[in-house]
Design an enzyme around this catalytic site. Structure first.
Site, PDB file in Angstrom:
ATOM      1  N   VAL A   1       0.832  -1.124  -0.119  1.00  0.00           N
ATOM      2  CA  VAL A   1       0.018   0.162   0.092  1.00  0.00           C
ATOM      3  C   VAL A   1       0.772   1.326   0.264  1.00  0.00           C
ATOM      4  CG1 VAL A   1      -1.969  -1.112   1.248  1.00  0.00           C
ATOM      5  CG2 VAL A   1      -0.202   0.046   2.518  1.00  0.00           C
ATOM      6  N   GLU A   2       2.286   1.069  -0.123  1.00  0.00           N
ATOM      7  CA  GLU A   2       2.962   2.276  -0.064  1.00  0.00           C
ATOM      8  C   GLU A   2       3.764   2.334  -1.630  1.00  0.00           C
ATOM      9  OE1 GLU A   2       5.130   3.197   3.653  1.00  0.00           O
ATOM     10  OE2 GLU A   2       3.716   1.814   4.704  1.00  0.00           O
ATOM     11  N   MET A   3       4.970   1.666  -1.605  1.00  0.00           N
ATOM     12  CA  MET A   3       5.461   2.218  -3.060  1.00  0.00           C
ATOM     13  C   MET A   3       5.361   0.744  -3.961  1.00  0.00           C
ATOM     14  SD  MET A   3       8.877   4.176  -1.515  1.00  0.00           S
ATOM     15  CE  MET A   3       9.728   4.191  -3.114  1.00  0.00           C
TER      16      MET A   3
END
Lengths: 333, 333
Positions: free
Chosen positions: B117-119
């Protein structure tokens, strides 16, 4: 001083270097405070619905002024239909967007804010009402624009456009070469330059910005013009181009001619970003616009020349975005 | 020199100003080239799966070192479960992340790259293989780290951590005040400072960084400690806190004590970003950790004091991200 080169079959009458300044409209002077405000707005993600997307997200000034992607991604992970054009030297285009639907940088700046696959604000009024909640912006708008309604959409667009007019890259290897430094370009690059002209590329990509000519209504070209296997391979005719703006069948698949300045840094290529490499893009252009096939050496020479149109880039200090102490303008839920 | 203030019921034995330098581990010296490389990596979105998310996306150095959001948004519009902690002065934390699951900035730097859910990279190997395709990075890694395998995940993390250790903000109004400039803080701010100490806030938020004490394993506190209507209102116990890391029930709802430096710029507040304003956050802390209710004047005084912990921020030049001329490291499809 620009060099005059003798070219038997060419179109470039004069190999002009990029000017040190870009064209500026009378009603939006390039003042330091206007440029600085525009820079802050350009980098500020708070004017997207989620607070995650700024102008710089898709037009990254740390690199080629684009986003290294085929098509851009805005809020909520949504992808748009087109490749982000570089913001570097956009000031030398007479119209903006691939289909030329904006007549100025000022007009262009308003589009992405309310595009639902870009910054996703419901309206420009919503965006400017966020600006009004940030005291450091309100002060700047007042001082710069004055009047009864200084914090307006039009003034925000003016500031962003003023900043964008500073985003130009004179002094490239090509520029130094045509100004007299014959060591600035390699033999191969010089060969590529002559070939670029002799083939007729300069007919549309004209020095100094290697855009179409500066015409008030824009200069549009059908792409692809010739049939080739590339049309199907890269889906080059899926997009209706300027026809979607004007509704005129004669504008089908027509596009504004994009600048080739910094083209080596803006892969992937074309309106849909479907072509991965610059070498392949050169081959696609030769087939689609000239109806010819280049051999490997010819395309390599042209790519070598196109690399002389890269940079140099001005140093830019990271802006401080004015705060709203103790709260955020992005809704918690 | 730090001022010694007499405080009847307080905990702050000494009001220390923030040091001019942050702690540096022996195996990652602060060299100029390492810091410059780390800065490029910090701002480079090409090490996210979509090419759209960099460290700076959620830890924005143009503002409070965070993203103005309740919880962060990474690739594909996915939202994580927690509020982005500020990167400003993160170097003064003995452990990283809300739950302290990283023992160093080096270790922390690797997490978001592969968080889906980030990079959103599939693996750190995938990320470093993109770095290896960028000649300007390879050259820097070779020169800085040498050895058989200079372009490694560990070395990338070292560079990013070295850059982050420069992201500190000594010289705030509070710092100037305790170093002897009695005009640096208003009457209200001084009142708030005394109240902050007298109430016991300094028990956990200790000068100079207003973090927990520097302990090798981290310093963790249960939040919320006391029951109050805020627990349900802001869902303060939905997150298990450090228990999710250690598996130990005694770590339930425990968190690392975050720095209060620049807290006025990092709304909304707490691990889930559920509280919109700093004033409300102060009330929530009083109720949850001290079991008391502050009157309006008391919380306003404390907020006034917390504003003295803002900035100043070092000037940062926008980095140039090393190019891959004629192609992109982000896949076209």
């Amino acid at each position: 001083m620009a060099a005059m080169l003798s070219m038997s079959a060419g179109f470039a009458e004069e190999w002009l270097p990029l000017p040190a300044n870009s064209p500026v409209p009378d009603d939006n002077p390039q003042t330091a405070t206007r440029i600085e405000l525009g820079k802050q707005l350009f980098f500020d993600p708070r004017f997207s619905s989620t607070g995650t997307v700024s102008c710089n997200s898709c037009h990254n000034l740390m690199s080629g002024g684009d986003d290294s992607r085929a098509t851009s991604i805005g809020v909520h992970g949504l992808a748009g239909p087109r490749n982000a054009p570089t913001v570097w030297n956009a000031a030398f285009h007479s119209v903006q967007f691939w289909d030329g639907r904006a007549a100025s940088l000022e007009e262009q700046a308003k589009g992405p804010v309310v595009a639902q696959v870009e910054m996703g604000m419901r309206s420009l009024d919503d965006a400017i009402s966020r600006v009004r909640r940030i005291p450091g912006y309100v002060d700047q708008f007042r001082q710069i624009f004055g009047g009864d309604n200084p914090v307006s959409v039009d003034n925000a667009a003016r500031a962003v456009a003023a900043f964008e007019r500073t985003l130009i890259t004179p002094g490239s290897a090509y520029d130094r070469y045509v100004m007299g430094d014959k060591t600035a370009m390699s033999e191969q690059q010089q060969r590529g330059m002559k070939r670029f002209n002799a083939l007729g590329c300069t007919g549309c990509h004209r020095p100094p910005a290697f855009t179409g000519p500066w015409l008030p209504g824009g200069f549009f070209v059908t792409f692809p013009f010739h049939d080739s296997p590339y049309v199907a391979k890269y889906k080059l005719r899926d997009d209706m181009g300027r026809e979607a703006v004007t509704g005129k069948p004669e504008d089908r698949h027509k596009y504004r001619v994009p600048t080739l300045r910094n083209v080596a840094l803006t892969a992937p290529y074309f309106h849909n970003g479907g072509v991965a490499t610059l070498n392949e893009a050169v081959q696609v252009m030769a087939a689609s616009q000239l109806g010819i096939k280049l051999d490997t050496g010819e395309s390599a020479d042209i790519v070598a020349f196109l690399n002389t149109l890269t940079g140099p880039f001005p140093e830019i200090a990271l802006p401080r975005l004015p705060p709203t102490p103790g709260e955020s303008v992005i809704p918690v839920n």
